[in-house]
Scaffold this motif. Structure first.
Motif, PDB file in Angstrom:
ATOM      1  N   TYR A   1       0.945   4.113  -2.936  1.00  0.00           N
ATOM      2  CA  TYR A   1       0.353   5.320  -2.352  1.00  0.00           C
ATOM      3  C   TYR A   1       1.113   6.446  -2.805  1.00  0.00           C
ATOM      4  CZ  TYR A   1      -3.214   3.517   0.925  1.00  0.00           C
ATOM      5  OH  TYR A   1      -4.277   2.871   1.484  1.00  0.00           O
TER       6      TYR A   1
ATOM      7  N   ILE B   1      -3.014  11.402  -0.390  1.00  0.00           N
ATOM      8  CA  ILE B   1      -2.586   9.904  -0.637  1.00  0.00           C
ATOM      9  C   ILE B   1      -0.957   9.778   0.214  1.00  0.00           C
ATOM     10  CG2 ILE B   1      -1.798   9.810  -2.723  1.00  0.00           C
ATOM     11  CD1 ILE B   1      -3.533   7.135  -3.058  1.00  0.00           C
TER      12      ILE B   1
ATOM     13  N   ARG C   1       0.893  -1.228   0.170  1.00  0.00           N
ATOM     14  CA  ARG C   1       0.174  -0.063   0.024  1.00  0.00           C
ATOM     15  C   ARG C   1       0.649   1.310   0.021  1.00  0.00           C
ATOM     16  NH1 ARG C   1      -2.926  -3.232   4.268  1.00  0.00           N
ATOM     17  NH2 ARG C   1      -4.971  -3.965   3.235  1.00  0.00           N
TER      18      ARG C   1
END
Length: 185
Positions: free
Chosen positions: A63, A82, A59
């Motif tokens: 991101y 983000i 992740r």
């Protein structure tokens, strides 16, 4: 998700991880070619697979990649949101490479948004982590962004110092690559 026997679960997990990595790499290639929409599409697909396998490291990588594309597309608010998620998660898993990268990306987007003071703080934090862990590519990135920031604030000596450091570190990276190449031949 991943039910059935251990072997079936492991196999499904491994396949999902392979897809996550492959889509990330494809996104990176598209981004390098300037094809930002294709890069974004692949980074988002990678993120979907990282969600399936519940990979926080995956992740964080996605991101940051998505955030960088958003910056290049001038979608600064989306990028900031983000990248802040990336930083929070990088800190929670204590991955120094992605902590440095996230601070640098956050500082970059803040610089683009005109938040120069917080940009400077985050770029310096990223640079500090990068130096502490000898993350040369991150040092180069942080120094380049700090050089641009100091040019904007008309602190030309600091801009020059950071520019020189980025060139110097980049040269050592290139020298190391050349040495490895020659040794491999």
């Amino acid at each position: 998700k991943f039910g059935g026997s251990f072997l079936e679960s492991y196999s499904a997990y491994a396949i999902a991880m392979d897809f996550a990595i492959n889509y990330q790499n494809i996104g990176y290639a598209y981004e390098a070619q300037g094809e930002l929409e294709s890069a974004l599409r692949n980074y988002k697909l990678s993120l979907e697979f990282n969600e399936q396998i519940d990979s926080n490291l995956g992740r964080v990588i996605c991101y940051n990649s998505i955030g960088q594309v958003y910056i290049k597309q001038k979608k600064y608010f989306d990028a900031k949101v983000i990248i802040q998620k990336a930083l929070s998660m990088a800190l929670s898993i204590n991955d120094q490479f992605y902590i440095a990268s996230s601070y640098i990306n956050l500082g970059w987007v803040q610089k683009e948004m005109g938040a120069l003071k917080t940009s400077e703080e985050n770029l310096k934090m990223g640079l500090q982590v990068a130096k502490q862990y000898n993350l040369n590519l991150s040092i180069v990135e942080a120094d380049k962004h700090l050089s641009e920031l100091y040019s904007k604030t008309e602190d030309y000596q600091m801009a020059l110092d950071h520019y020189k450091e980025s060139v110097e570190v980049e040269q050592t990276i290139n020298n190391d690559r050349n040495l490895r190449y020659v040794n491999d031949v």
